[in-house]
Design a protein around this motif. Structure first.
Motif, mmCIF file in Angstrom:
data_model
loop_
_atom_site.group_PDB
_atom_site.id
_atom_site.type_symbol
_atom_site.label_atom_id
_atom_site.label_comp_id
_atom_site.label_asym_id
_atom_site.label_seq_id
_atom_site.Cartn_x
_atom_site.Cartn_y
_atom_site.Cartn_z
ATOM 1 N N PHE A 1 1.365 -1.413 0.022
ATOM 2 C CA PHE A 1 -0.310 -0.319 0.074
ATOM 3 C C PHE A 1 0.817 1.346 0.123
ATOM 4 N N CYS A 2 1.788 1.288 1.148
ATOM 5 C CA CYS A 2 3.016 2.364 0.746
ATOM 6 C C CYS A 2 3.916 2.659 -0.270
ATOM 7 N N LEU A 3 3.716 1.884 -0.955
ATOM 8 C CA LEU A 3 4.807 1.688 -2.583
ATOM 9 C C LEU A 3 3.384 2.239 -3.512
ATOM 10 N N LEU A 4 2.586 1.637 -3.383
ATOM 11 C CA LEU A 4 1.659 2.461 -4.145
ATOM 12 C C LEU A 4 0.844 4.017 -4.118
ATOM 13 N N ALA A 5 0.757 4.007 -2.817
ATOM 14 C CA ALA A 5 0.681 5.430 -2.202
ATOM 15 C C ALA A 5 1.481 6.277 -2.870
ATOM 16 N N ALA A 6 2.889 6.053 -2.308
ATOM 17 C CA ALA A 6 4.151 6.528 -3.215
ATOM 18 C C ALA A 6 3.828 7.085 -4.837
ATOM 19 N N GLY A 7 3.023 6.513 -5.263
ATOM 20 C CA GLY A 7 3.174 6.444 -7.238
ATOM 21 C C GLY A 7 2.474 7.082 -6.926
ATOM 22 N N CYS A 8 0.922 7.528 -6.314
ATOM 23 C CA CYS A 8 -0.027 8.320 -6.824
ATOM 24 C C CYS A 8 0.282 9.679 -7.338
ATOM 25 N N SER A 9 -0.489 10.051 -8.105
ATOM 26 C CA SER A 9 0.456 11.538 -8.747
ATOM 27 C C SER A 9 -0.378 12.958 -7.743
ATOM 28 N N ARG A 10 0.275 13.536 -6.842
ATOM 29 C CA ARG A 10 -0.076 14.711 -6.373
ATOM 30 C C ARG A 10 -0.097 15.702 -7.022
ATOM 31 N N GLN A 11 -1.016 17.018 -6.717
ATOM 32 C CA GLN A 11 -0.110 18.272 -7.133
ATOM 33 C C GLN A 11 1.325 18.405 -6.610
ATOM 34 N N GLU A 12 1.867 19.752 -8.142
ATOM 35 C CA GLU A 12 2.738 19.893 -7.341
ATOM 36 C C GLU A 12 3.115 20.897 -7.368
ATOM 37 N N GLU A 13 3.787 21.649 -6.124
ATOM 38 C CA GLU A 13 3.440 23.115 -5.465
ATOM 39 C C GLU A 13 4.897 23.954 -6.851
ATOM 40 N N PRO A 14 4.256 24.957 -6.548
ATOM 41 C CA PRO A 14 5.013 25.771 -7.499
ATOM 42 C C PRO A 14 6.276 25.540 -6.923
ATOM 43 N N ARG A 15 7.588 25.555 -7.859
ATOM 44 C CA ARG A 15 9.136 25.838 -8.569
ATOM 45 C C ARG A 15 9.054 26.951 -7.728
ATOM 46 N N ARG A 16 10.720 27.660 -7.321
ATOM 47 C CA ARG A 16 11.592 28.671 -7.803
ATOM 48 C C ARG A 16 12.748 28.687 -8.739
ATOM 49 N N LEU B 1 3.830 26.969 -16.157
ATOM 50 C CA LEU B 1 3.249 28.254 -16.408
ATOM 51 C C LEU B 1 3.883 28.757 -14.947
ATOM 52 N N SER B 2 4.889 29.958 -16.511
ATOM 53 C CA SER B 2 6.016 30.497 -15.629
ATOM 54 C C SER B 2 5.721 32.187 -15.353
ATOM 55 N N ILE B 3 5.611 32.951 -14.502
ATOM 56 C CA ILE B 3 5.686 33.550 -14.184
ATOM 57 C C ILE B 3 6.955 34.288 -13.857
ATOM 58 N N VAL C 1 8.700 31.864 -10.985
ATOM 59 C CA VAL C 1 7.985 31.173 -10.457
ATOM 60 C C VAL C 1 7.145 30.027 -11.346
ATOM 61 N N ALA C 2 7.182 28.993 -11.113
ATOM 62 C CA ALA C 2 6.482 28.442 -12.180
ATOM 63 C C ALA C 2 5.491 26.903 -11.315
ATOM 64 N N VAL C 3 4.356 26.674 -12.174
ATOM 65 C CA VAL C 3 3.731 25.612 -11.623
ATOM 66 C C VAL C 3 3.525 24.601 -13.156
ATOM 67 N N ALA C 4 3.844 23.243 -12.187
ATOM 68 C CA ALA C 4 4.012 22.372 -13.501
ATOM 69 C C ALA C 4 2.245 21.333 -13.107
ATOM 70 N N GLY C 5 2.071 20.638 -13.815
ATOM 71 C CA GLY C 5 0.880 19.527 -13.497
ATOM 72 C C GLY C 5 -0.191 20.417 -13.722
ATOM 73 N N LEU C 6 -0.111 20.857 -14.892
ATOM 74 C CA LEU C 6 -1.243 22.176 -15.323
ATOM 75 C C LEU C 6 -2.353 20.763 -15.859
ATOM 76 N N LYS C 7 -4.164 21.054 -14.688
ATOM 77 C CA LYS C 7 -5.216 20.766 -14.775
ATOM 78 C C LYS C 7 -6.198 21.185 -14.475
ATOM 79 N N GLU C 8 -7.209 21.213 -15.561
ATOM 80 C CA GLU C 8 -8.827 22.045 -15.289
ATOM 81 C C GLU C 8 -9.222 22.315 -13.171
ATOM 82 N N GLY C 9 -8.941 22.990 -13.009
ATOM 83 C CA GLY C 9 -9.800 22.920 -11.552
ATOM 84 C C GLY C 9 -8.664 23.188 -10.566
ATOM 85 N N ARG C 10 -7.444 22.889 -11.108
ATOM 86 C CA ARG C 10 -6.242 23.064 -10.499
ATOM 87 C C ARG C 10 -6.081 24.391 -9.925
#
Lengths: 207, 378
Positions: free
Chosen positions: A19-34, B142-144, B160-169
């Motif tokens: 379960f842990c392995l599968l959960a780790a593989g699930c897609s999550r919303q990526e955080e903004p990168r700088r 999406l880059s700003i 600052v960039a956001v990836a994994g773009l999908k409707e509703g995010r």
């Protein structure tokens, strides 16, 4: 401990691990990168330089805007484009570095057949059938374009006439005793992306 | 009986660590590699990788499920690891077999690290130009950013960039202080220009409409687009339309500051800057067919610089990065490098060496044992 007594506990542990392995593989919303992007332009072009705009496709250094000249005609080569100079009837051929799309500047005598005849010829070249009424609409709706040198003309944008495949952007300027054509032929998606630069080139034309 | 021994005797464990599993997995991998290679010729590398190698299973003929390389390799590695720990007899005469097992397991570890940690991207440079970022082949962001000139020819962008773009995010950003909502997003679409209505989203190129298109087999050819809503405290919501083929960014006012915004390929920061000093392309005499092309580059890290020539099969290796000479720009005045970042790039070499050494050791041990047996019999 016997094999049978250890089995349920081990099975539970195996299930948790799976379960842990599968959960780790699930897609999550990526955080903004700088990040900090530093790009340097080629020095020769930079001497005439201006702001550096981003290019799509690959991280790259943008060729900045520069001056161009063909005969007595002058223009600003848009950022990301290069000028290959005159050849044959062409005052200049400009190339978009990203797509390789070519833009040509040609000057022909007098009316050069007129807008209607030329548009029909270009439609044939693009294999687009347009009814007479639609052709009239296309000609009448062509937006006017004015350059810094005072040239007045029309912009014929064929990208709206085709779903896919090739299209064309043409600016026709009526000059004194001559017609100036700025023309770009390529895949419609490429032209949609290059349209801003194409119009900036047209608007920069002057003697 | 020890805990390990009792575990080894479980029916499930015995089945998984069986040699039959190894043989079946090897046979499956052989079929998958062969099928994937044939498939690649018609559908391209990406499609082949996704269908056969990165998948848990794939459908043959559209309805028969068959195991993908990912599943087979997981089963294979668990089986091999189990056999190594539970079945292998740890004595000196088996040292070669143990080394071979460890070597093969290292291949799986290399595959795991490469699959989860490696990044493939590209850098395009013109002579005299330099950059410290590479861009992904398939992923978009999406880059700003705000930009300022460091000197006459160099510009710095704080992105600052956001990836994994999908409707509703939706993303909350601190600088610029705003929220980015994805109203509409298409992985591949066509853009149309037309008369602008009052409620039409803003766009730099005059695009007014996006129409969803069927995705290409090779996602590199896809041109995404979307409509995004930017909400900043105290400001009116701004709707913007971004199309990935656009060459000019959109200018955006957020608070009192001006920002640029674009939908572009996902960028990766490199730990150094790469400058193209010279690009040379040779063609076969009388044709336009490239014979060779090579690039002389300068690698700049902190205050240290070094020159390197990159050409076919002679990449630049720096830390976990490898730069291959990939292509050149359509106007033939710039060079394109394929960039691979792989933290596990040494593992396949270690795995191969360990496996080979293990086989040699095992052969020597067998030879010595055979000689001793013959001597005893004589």
């Amino acid at each position: 401990m016997t094999a049978s007594s250890g089995s349920p506990a081990l099975t539970r542990r195996l299930c948790v691990a799976t379960f842990c392995l599968l959960a780790a593989g699930c897609s999550r919303q990526e955080e903004p990168r700088r990040y900090t992007e530093i790009e340097g332009s080629p020095p020769a072009a930079a001497r005439e330089g201006s702001a550096v705009a981003p290019r799509q496709g690959s991280a790259a250094v943008q060729r900045p805007e520069s001056s161009g000249q063909g005969g007595d005609l002058h223009w600003q080569t848009p950022a990301g484009w290069t000028s290959r100079g005159a050849s044959g009837m062409r005052l200049a051929t400009l190339t978009a570095a990203d797509s390789g799309a070519e833009c040509t500047i040609v000057r022909l005598g007098a009316g050069a057949g007129g807008a209607r005849a030329n548009v029909i010829r270009w439609l044939g070249q693009l294999k687009i059938d347009l009814a007479e009424a639609d052709l009239d609409t296309f000609l009448n709706d062509a937006p006017p374009i004015k350059s810094t040198g005072g040239f007045v003309g029309s912009l014929y944008d064929f990208t709206g006439l085709t779903e896919q495949g090739d299209a064309m952007l043409v600016a026709m300027f009526e000059l004194e005793g001559a017609t100036l054509f700025v023309k770009m032929l390529n895949a419609r998606d490429v032209l949609v992306g290059e349209r801003t630069r194409f119009t900036s080139l047209c608007e920069s034309l002057r003697f | 009986m020890s805990r390990l021994e009792s575990f080894a005797k479980l029916k499930l464990v015995r089945a998984i660590t069986s040699l039959r599993v190894t043989v079946v997995c090897l046979a499956c991998l052989m079929v998958i590699v062969f099928w994937g290679t044939i498939y690649q010729t018609d559908y391209g590398l990406y499609a082949s990788q996704q269908r056969f190698f990165y998948s848990w299973y794939f459908l043959a003929g559209g309805f028969i499920p068959l195991p993908g390389a990912r599943l087979v390799m997981w089963v294979f590695s668990i089986s091999l690891l189990g056999a190594t720990i539970l079945k292998l007899k740890y004595r000196w005469s088996n040292i070669g077999i143990l080394m071979t097992h460890v070597g093969v397991l290292s291949f799986f570890l290399a595959a795991f690290i490469t699959f989860h940690s490696s990044q493939h991207s590209s850098v395009r440079l013109f002579e005299g130009g330099h950059a410290n970022v590479s861009s992904d082949y398939n992923e978009w962001e999406l880059s700003i950013w705000q930009e300022h000139s460091l000197d006459a020819s160099t510009v710095q962008r704080d992105v600052v960039a956001v990836a994994g773009l999908k409707e509703g995010r939706s993303w909350r950003l601190s600088d610029p202080n705003c929220t980015v909502d994805v109203e509409t997003y298409y992985d591949h679409c066509r853009a149309d220009m037309g008369p602008r209505s009052a409620d039409a989203p803003r766009n730099a190129a005059g695009i007014t409409r996006l129409t969803k298109q069927k995705r290409h087999t090779s996602p590199e050819e896809d041109v995404p687009g979307g409509i995004f809503r930017i909400l900043s405290p105290g400001g009116d919501p701004q709707r913007v339309l971004l199309y990935a083929a656009e060459q000019v960014p959109l200018t955006l006012e957020i608070g009192d500051e001006t920002y640029f915004m674009a939908l572009r390929r996902k960028r990766y920061e490199l730990p150094f800057s790469l400058k193209l000093l010279d690009f040379e392309r040779k063609v076969h005499s009388g044709t336009a067919i490239p014979k060779s092309f090579k690039s002389r580059v300068e690698v700049r890290h902190a205050d240290a610089t070094r020159e390197v020539v990159i050409w076919m099969n002679h990449p630049l290796r720096y830390a976990d990065f490898t730069f291959f000479q990939s292509s050149f720009t359509p106007d033939e005045q710039g060079s394109i490098f394929a960039v691979v970042e792989n933290p596990g790039r040494w593992l396949p070499y270690i795995a191969s060496s360990t496996t080979c050494l293990g086989l040699i050791v095992h052969f020597v041990v067998m030879l010595v044992q055979s000689r001793r047996r013959q001597a005893r019999m004589a």
